[in-house]
Structures are given as C-alpha cells and as structure tokens.
Write a protein that holds these residues in place. Structure first.
Motif, PDB file in Angstrom:
ATOM      1  N   GLY A 144     -10.714 -16.205 -16.660  1.00 14.11           N
ATOM      2  CA  GLY A 144     -11.988 -17.054 -16.487  1.00 14.11           C
ATOM      3  C   GLY A 144     -12.366 -16.694 -14.960  1.00 14.11           C
ATOM      4  N   TRP A 145     -13.565 -16.672 -14.537  1.00 12.01           N
ATOM      5  CA  TRP A 145     -14.212 -16.182 -13.393  1.00 12.01           C
ATOM      6  C   TRP A 145     -13.741 -17.539 -12.486  1.00 12.01           C
ATOM      7  CZ3 TRP A 145     -17.032 -18.093  -9.525  1.00 12.01           C
ATOM      8  CH2 TRP A 145     -17.546 -17.319  -8.558  1.00 12.01           C
ATOM      9  N   ARG A 146     -13.422 -17.023 -11.121  1.00 11.13           N
ATOM     10  CA  ARG A 146     -13.086 -18.017  -9.957  1.00 11.13           C
ATOM     11  C   ARG A 146     -13.646 -17.463  -8.888  1.00 11.13           C
ATOM     12  NH1 ARG A 146      -8.913 -19.041 -13.549  1.00 11.13           N
ATOM     13  NH2 ARG A 146      -8.642 -21.060 -14.042  1.00 11.13           N
ATOM     14  N   PRO A 147     -13.774 -18.132  -7.816  1.00  9.39           N
ATOM     15  CA  PRO A 147     -14.282 -17.729  -6.538  1.00  9.39           C
ATOM     16  C   PRO A 147     -12.966 -17.316  -5.563  1.00  9.39           C
ATOM     17  CG  PRO A 147     -14.188 -20.068  -6.590  1.00  9.39           C
ATOM     18  CD  PRO A 147     -13.953 -19.829  -7.974  1.00  9.39           C
ATOM     19  N   ASP A 148     -12.296 -16.148  -6.273  1.00  6.82           N
ATOM     20  CA  ASP A 148     -11.275 -15.566  -5.531  1.00  6.82           C
ATOM     21  C   ASP A 148     -11.525 -13.921  -5.381  1.00  6.82           C
ATOM     22  OD1 ASP A 148     -10.359 -14.459  -8.248  1.00  6.82           O
ATOM     23  OD2 ASP A 148      -9.293 -16.181  -8.227  1.00  6.82           O
ATOM     24  N   CYS A 149     -10.778 -13.326  -4.920  1.00  7.50           N
ATOM     25  CA  CYS A 149     -10.970 -11.786  -4.660  1.00  7.50           C
ATOM     26  C   CYS A 149     -10.694 -11.229  -5.830  1.00  7.50           C
ATOM     27  CB  CYS A 149     -10.159 -11.511  -3.659  1.00  7.50           C
ATOM     28  SG  CYS A 149      -8.229 -11.400  -3.775  1.00  7.50           S
ATOM     29  N   VAL A 150     -10.144 -11.380  -6.851  1.00  5.18           N
ATOM     30  CA  VAL A 150      -9.615 -10.657  -8.077  1.00  5.18           C
ATOM     31  C   VAL A 150     -10.824 -10.964  -9.194  1.00  5.18           C
ATOM     32  CG1 VAL A 150      -7.253 -10.765  -8.022  1.00  5.18           C
ATOM     33  CG2 VAL A 150      -8.156 -12.618  -9.383  1.00  5.18           C
ATOM     34  N   SER A 151     -11.676 -11.922  -8.905  1.00  6.55           N
ATOM     35  CA  SER A 151     -12.706 -12.191 -10.070  1.00  6.55           C
ATOM     36  C   SER A 151     -14.055 -11.477  -9.498  1.00  6.55           C
ATOM     37  CB  SER A 151     -13.204 -13.696 -10.032  1.00  6.55           C
ATOM     38  OG  SER A 151     -12.091 -14.165 -10.567  1.00  6.55           O
ATOM     39  N   GLN A 152     -13.888 -10.682  -8.223  1.00  2.69           N
ATOM     40  CA  GLN A 152     -15.141  -9.892  -7.851  1.00  2.69           C
ATOM     41  C   GLN A 152     -14.928  -8.672  -7.289  1.00  2.69           C
ATOM     42  OE1 GLN A 152     -17.461 -12.913  -5.186  1.00  2.69           O
ATOM     43  NE2 GLN A 152     -15.579 -14.354  -5.446  1.00  2.69           N
ATOM     44  N   ASP A 153     -15.848  -7.764  -7.306  1.00  8.25           N
ATOM     45  CA  ASP A 153     -15.983  -6.458  -6.691  1.00  8.25           C
ATOM     46  C   ASP A 153     -16.977  -6.248  -5.752  1.00  8.25           C
ATOM     47  OD1 ASP A 153     -14.415  -5.608  -8.894  1.00  8.25           O
ATOM     48  OD2 ASP A 153     -16.020  -6.049 -10.186  1.00  8.25           O
ATOM     49  N   GLY A 154     -16.710  -5.068  -5.054  1.00  6.06           N
ATOM     50  CA  GLY A 154     -17.635  -4.767  -3.846  1.00  6.06           C
ATOM     51  C   GLY A 154     -17.334  -5.672  -2.347  1.00  6.06           C
ATOM     52  N   GLU A 155     -18.252  -6.001  -2.077  1.00 10.16           N
ATOM     53  CA  GLU A 155     -18.325  -6.623  -0.813  1.00 10.16           C
ATOM     54  C   GLU A 155     -17.735  -8.036  -0.764  1.00 10.16           C
ATOM     55  OE1 GLU A 155     -17.875  -7.857   3.177  1.00 10.16           O
ATOM     56  OE2 GLU A 155     -18.481  -5.315   2.512  1.00 10.16           O
ATOM     57  N   PRO A 156     -18.254  -9.069  -1.578  1.00 12.31           N
ATOM     58  CA  PRO A 156     -17.229 -10.225  -1.772  1.00 12.31           C
ATOM     59  C   PRO A 156     -15.972  -9.974  -1.891  1.00 12.31           C
ATOM     60  CG  PRO A 156     -19.640 -10.056  -3.063  1.00 12.31           C
ATOM     61  CD  PRO A 156     -19.341  -8.649  -2.740  1.00 12.31           C
ATOM     62  N   HIS A 157     -15.663  -8.964  -2.671  1.00  9.92           N
ATOM     63  CA  HIS A 157     -14.122  -8.798  -2.906  1.00  9.92           C
ATOM     64  C   HIS A 157     -13.521  -8.454  -1.533  1.00  9.92           C
ATOM     65  CE1 HIS A 157     -10.645  -5.649  -3.534  1.00  9.92           C
ATOM     66  NE2 HIS A 157     -10.276  -6.723  -4.464  1.00  9.92           N
ATOM     67  N   ARG A 158     -14.314  -7.491  -0.884  1.00  2.73           N
ATOM     68  CA  ARG A 158     -13.527  -7.003   0.566  1.00  2.73           C
ATOM     69  C   ARG A 158     -13.451  -8.095   1.350  1.00  2.73           C
ATOM     70  NH1 ARG A 158     -16.279  -2.255  -1.173  1.00  2.73           N
ATOM     71  NH2 ARG A 158     -18.181  -3.206  -0.073  1.00  2.73           N
ATOM     72  N   ARG A 159     -14.463  -9.272   1.536  1.00  6.50           N
ATOM     73  CA  ARG A 159     -14.249 -10.269   2.263  1.00  6.50           C
ATOM     74  C   ARG A 159     -12.989 -11.110   2.068  1.00  6.50           C
ATOM     75  NH1 ARG A 159     -16.552 -15.019   0.801  1.00  6.50           N
ATOM     76  NH2 ARG A 159     -16.307 -16.654   2.275  1.00  6.50           N
ATOM     77  N   LEU A 160     -13.127 -11.297   0.595  1.00  8.15           N
ATOM     78  CA  LEU A 160     -11.985 -12.522   0.361  1.00  8.15           C
ATOM     79  C   LEU A 160     -10.519 -11.796   0.543  1.00  8.15           C
ATOM     80  CD1 LEU A 160     -13.793 -14.031  -2.510  1.00  8.15           C
ATOM     81  CD2 LEU A 160     -13.355 -15.147  -0.516  1.00  8.15           C
ATOM     82  N   ARG A 161     -10.403 -10.504  -0.041  1.00  6.86           N
ATOM     83  CA  ARG A 161      -9.184  -9.900   0.134  1.00  6.86           C
ATOM     84  C   ARG A 161      -8.715  -9.778   1.404  1.00  6.86           C
ATOM     85  NH1 ARG A 161      -5.926  -6.263  -3.339  1.00  6.86           N
ATOM     86  NH2 ARG A 161      -4.825  -4.677  -2.127  1.00  6.86           N
ATOM     87  N   GLY A 162      -9.547  -9.555   2.317  1.00  3.31           N
ATOM     88  CA  GLY A 162      -9.152  -9.421   4.013  1.00  3.31           C
ATOM     89  C   GLY A 162      -8.648 -10.764   4.267  1.00  3.31           C
ATOM     90  N   ALA A 163      -8.917 -11.750   3.908  1.00  8.37           N
ATOM     91  CA  ALA A 163      -8.211 -13.035   4.290  1.00  8.37           C
ATOM     92  C   ALA A 163      -7.079 -13.282   3.493  1.00  8.37           C
ATOM     93  CB  ALA A 163      -9.284 -14.232   3.935  1.00  8.37           C
ATOM     94  N   VAL A 164      -6.979 -12.756   2.604  1.00  3.20           N
ATOM     95  CA  VAL A 164      -5.354 -12.808   1.796  1.00  3.20           C
ATOM     96  C   VAL A 164      -4.463 -11.735   2.504  1.00  3.20           C
ATOM     97  CG1 VAL A 164      -4.147 -12.307  -0.390  1.00  3.20           C
ATOM     98  CG2 VAL A 164      -6.281 -13.461  -0.508  1.00  3.20           C
TER      99      VAL A 164
END
Length: 417
Positions: free
Chosen positions: A107-127
């Motif tokens: 299921g989709w969640r507001p985390d880095c593995v559920s998104q691609d592109g810039e949203p993914h980069r922003r969230l993954r950077g925090a992790v």
C-alpha cells in the motif's frame, strides 16, 4: 498448488492475469508455497521464462520477475516501473481491500519507498543522513551489549536454538536503542514485525500495533529529544511532517529487523553446517564478510521484493505488461538465474553484484548497519560459546516461506558450559 498454462502470456485486458480470475495460476502463498519456493521459481522459469504470472494473497494477480537482467531493468528504471502503488490497477478498481494482508507491504504511504523522483530524493535524504549518523555512534557497542545479554540467558544450559533465542530478537533489541525505544518493547515489536512480513489475517492488526508504538515514541521525542534516529528525523532539514515521520520510523524498523534477523540466521546456518568455515572464523583465517556475501547470493533475506507498478504498457521478458500491473521482484530467483550463474556451486567471493539489497534509486540505505550487526553478533557467539556445534544434521534444518521471505525455522546448537 496449480501450475498450469494460461491462455497465453500476452492475453489482453479481461484475462485472469489482468483482472484476477486466476484459474491455473501459481499462488505465491499458502501451504504449497511455504515448503518449496525454490521449486516454484524453477517451474515458473521453465514454463514462462524470466517473468511469470502469479497470484498473491486474495488471488491478486502479479508478475513475478525471475531473471537477473529483468530484475535489474525493473530496479534501475523507476519511470517505467514505479514504486507508487496509487497507479496499481487492481487497487484503483477496488479489487484489493484496505484490509488485505498485502496492504502493509504494497500500500501507498508517505515514505520514500512509495515515491519516485524529487519526493523520493527529499525523503530518502532524511533517512540516509540519520542512518549514517546512527552508524557513527557506536552501533557495534549496542550489538555487543545485547548479544551478550541474550547469550547470558542460555550460556549455562549447554544448548540453545539460535533462531528463537538469538537471531529472532537481537536486531530488534539493537533497533530499540537506535530509535530511542524502551528495551522492553523489543520483543513485542519483533513479533509484530514478523507477522506483518508473514502476511495473513493478523498482518493488519500487527501493523497497527507497530504504528501505535512508534506514534507514541515520536510524541515523546518531540518533548524529550535525544541522540537517536527518531530525533534525527524530527529535526532534519527536509522538514518531514507527522505522517512522514511515523511512516519512515515504520519503514526502517520493519525492513531493518526482518532482513537482518533473517540474514543472521542464514549466516549462522552456513557457518555451523560447514566445519571448515567454522574453524576458519574461529582461527581468524576466514573473514565473516565472505560468508555474508555468499548468503546474500544464495539465500537473501528477502526472497521477493514488493513491488513495482508498470507506468505504461511495455514488454518485459517476452511478456506484455500492461499499465497498472503489479510486479514483484524475485531476488532469490534472480540471484540463481542460470543465465548468469549456470553453476551456483562456483565461488562468488568478491562479487557484490547480487540483488539482496535491491538496486537503483531504492537500494537499501542501511547496508553498513546490517553488516555491523551480523559481524558483531557472529563474533560474540564464537568467542562466548566454546565448542559450538550443530545439534542436528544439516538436512534436519527446515525453512518456512511466505510470499516475501523464507525463514529458517530453528537452529539447535550445543556447546561446552
């Protein structure tokens, strides 16, 4: 288990592959799948090639990617194969209930593995920033502390089960310290994490339990910050909102515990079923990283990785994949693909191109922490337990598989007291 031909892998919309009718498709769940996942992968490869139509829990259709090169293509191309499950056709069309045991994993969640592109980069950077900070704060010291504490509980008995007494709980105990949780919550979280990974009727309940504990943790850390992963997420310059904080805590907790506990059990299995490896480690002639590398190739901690969603109609492995189709990545199957490993007995020492850590922009960011836990945990056992040996024959060791993983059931050992 059924494993019968379809009406053709390139069947149009309306066929069982596209809309979940599923007659004749192989199920990746249930009693048959639990006992012989490797046999299933082999039969599917012979019948369908490097990509095969399968059914997940609830008879939800998916494509299982079996080929190494095909797995790499999916992992390396997020524009074609998105991680955003909001484009999943069976979900959009209402064929997957919100209570499905697939939802905690897909299921989709507001985390880095559920998104691609810039949203993914922003969230993954925090992790990644906070995982690096954690790894620099003496992770091996935490592992040594909890490893010795667990070993103390059975060292006087002369025997133990290194799954239920050690590998099943050690990673989560370390994670409680890393997250800023109470040690007393470690066992409950480990059990809930295992049931989320297993799937079935209890997956949603235990996912909710994890979310409740982590929600309470985040609230405490807002008031009483510390030098821990949770506080690091709360204070990161990416400015994560409450839902993003909670879902990244969940993501790291579940994935780190499940993969590390499975990997530790498999490394110990390999060491204890091969006296040459065991004596080499005890004498210092063999480095544990070489054993870990071999396990990564042959029994990666996640057998099947969830999931990717076709962003457009395309071709993969000789099959026509339709926009919105779900693909799950066969990491174990890809690692033993005869196209790249015609003889799996040949040494893979020094070859780190396995699929165990996924790949592409979503590759696992916590590899160093997992490696530190494994190496320290094995070292502690070998130095604390004299004469450590397997208490059964190697062929008596069994595993139980779910859709996503194949877990070693037990690892009984004996040693001198």
């Amino acid at each position: 288990m059924t494993d019968q031909p379809l009406n053709g892998p390139d069947a149009p919309r309306g066929c069982p592959v596209a809309h979940g009718g599923g007659d004749g498709l192989t199920r990746l769940y249930g009693p048959d799948a639990a006992t012989d996942p490797i046999g299933i992968y082999s039969r599917l490869r012979k019948q369908h090639g490097p990509v095969a139509p399968v059914l997940l829990e609830g008879d939800i259709p998916a494509w299982l990617v079996l080929g190494y090169r095909e797995n790499r293509r999916v992992l390396d191309n997020p524009r074609q194969f998105s991680r955003d499950s909001r484009i999943w056709r069976d979900w959009k069309d209402g064929r997957v209930e919100s209570t499905s045991p697939l939802i905690p994993m897909l299921g989709w969640r507001p985390d880095c593995v559920s998104q691609d592109g810039e949203p993914h980069r922003r969230l993954r950077g925090a992790v990644t920033d906070n995982l690096q900070a954690v790894s620099s704060r003496g992770i091996r010291r935490h592992v040594t502390h909890f490893a010795n504490k667990l070993i103390d509980s059975f060292a006087g008995a002369g025997s133990a089960d290194l799954v239920s007494d050690y590998s099943e709980y050690l990673p989560m105990l370390v994670l409680t310290r890393v997250f800023g949780l109470a040690e007393s919550e470690g066992r409950q979280l480990a059990e809930s994490t295992a049931l989320v990974m297993k799937g079935g009727a209890e997956a949603i309940v235990h996912n909710d339990r994890i979310m409740q504990i982590l929600g309470e943790l985040a609230e405490r850390k807002r008031v009483e910050p510390g030098s821990d992963f949770t506080t690091g997420l709360l204070e990161h310059h990416a400015d994560l909102d409450d839902d993003e904080i909670l879902n990244h805590l969940r993501l790291v907790l579940i994935t780190a515990n499940a993969t590390t506990s499975n990997l530790l059990a498999r490394v110990l299995q390999l060491v204890l079923t091969d006296t040459n490896r065991l004596s080499g480690l005890v004498s210092g002639q063999l480095n544990i990283s070489a054993v870990v590398e071999e396990v990564m190739w042959n029994t990666p901690p996640l057998a099947v990785l969830p999931g990717r969603f076709a962003a457009a109609d395309l071709e993969l492995g000789g099959h026509r994949i339709q926009e919105g189709d779900l693909l799950v990545l066969g990491l174990t199957a890809g690692n033993v693909d005869p196209e790249i490993r015609p003889d799996v007995g040949i040494s893979v020492h020094g070859n780190q191109s396995h699929l165990a850590f996924s790949g592409g922009p979503h590759e696992c960011p916590g590899q160093n922490i997992g490696q530190a836990i494994i190496e320290t945990a094995v070292d502690a056992l070998l130095h604390r337990l004299s004469g450590l040996r397997l208490a059964v024959t190697p062929d008596e060791l069994t595993s139980t598989a779910s859709t996503w993983e194949a877990k070693l059931d037990r690892l009984p050992v004996e040693f001198s007291t």
